[in-house]
Design an enzyme around this catalytic site. Sequence first.
Site, PDB file in Angstrom:
ATOM      1  N   SER A   1       0.819  -1.218   0.000  1.00 62.51           N
ATOM      2  CA  SER A   1       0.000   0.000   0.000  1.00 62.51           C
ATOM      3  C   SER A   1       0.850   1.264   0.000  1.00 62.51           C
ATOM      4  CB  SER A   1      -0.933   0.000   1.218  1.00 62.51           C
ATOM      5  OG  SER A   1      -1.779  -1.125   1.201  1.00 62.51           O
TER       6      SER A   1
ATOM      7  N   LYS B   1      -0.539 -10.840   6.792  1.00 63.78           N
ATOM      8  CA  LYS B   1      -0.270  -9.489   7.276  1.00 63.78           C
ATOM      9  C   LYS B   1      -1.614  -8.895   7.656  1.00 63.78           C
ATOM     10  CE  LYS B   1       0.965  -4.796   6.135  1.00 63.78           C
ATOM     11  NZ  LYS B   1       1.117  -3.771   5.077  1.00 63.78           N
TER      12      LYS B   1
END
Length: 322
Positions: free
Chosen positions: A72, A191
């Site tokens: 991201s 994650k």
Amino acid sequence: MQCARAWGPLRPLLTTRSLLRAWSRGRLDLSGIYPPIATPFTAEQDVDYQQLEQNLLKHAKIPFKGLVVQGSNGEYPYLTEEERVEVVRAVRRSLPEGKLLMAGSGCESTRATVELTGKMAAAGADAVLVVTPCFYKGKMDGRALIHHFTKVADSSPVPVVLYSVPANTGLELPLEAVVELSQHPNILGLKDSGGDITRMGLIVHKTKAQDFQVLAGSAGFLMAAYCVGAVGGVCALANVLGQELCDLERLCQSGRWEEARLLQQRLIEPNAAVTRKLGVPALKRAMEWFGFHGGACRSPLQPLTEAETQQLRKDFSTNGWL
């Protein structure tokens, strides 16, 4: 050999090196700290590979377990597929021996994710980080997500790490889906950026028989994640305070909890500033203050306002980092 049959159509994309890495390594140990590295851009908003390499040289001096590329914080939705793969290839060339490279290969469709996963493996990724597809989030229930991740893992020549980031996707990977997916031999871990420590501890508890590895997705709850059984963290703040996050990891692993608590408390506000409060533009601004190349984001992300910049500086300075 189920995986080998499934990714047969992708075989031309895979180098001999990546094949040997995939077959000979066995189950990867993910434990440690990873910065999800930022992507620097030129004034024309092209990827700036020279500045990227200079950042990598600085990261190499910090005891990270490896790097996450095209996550991201790498602004992956704004890069073309070709750019995403080339950035991974460039990082692989510069990454010191023994450091893991985890590459983001998630796309909205299963087919596109399978194809990009093969390309990331060919570019040198040791594992892929696959985010939940979310455009049709109302239909992304456990059944759809289990199907998606299973197909990707069946086809991937490298291990798969699940990625749940509800702040960005508006979608949390259901706990029951994580537990079922943990039984897949090519799905290595998760994650989890949601910040629900109870959920994280329950995932660790329910998947321990599979040797499933959970990574905290933020520095703000890294110590708490270690307390409930996480093995490491993929933390945006590691782009700025990487050594400090590695110090926190060491304190937790050695049971020095009072020192760890004091350090964790000082990291909460700057971490919140570069994640949920101000995001990637703030992370890139902070990188500049700490000697890295951050620079501008790719449009439509906009630079910080003066008021936001002042708030960012306050969050770092009042905790003793600036």
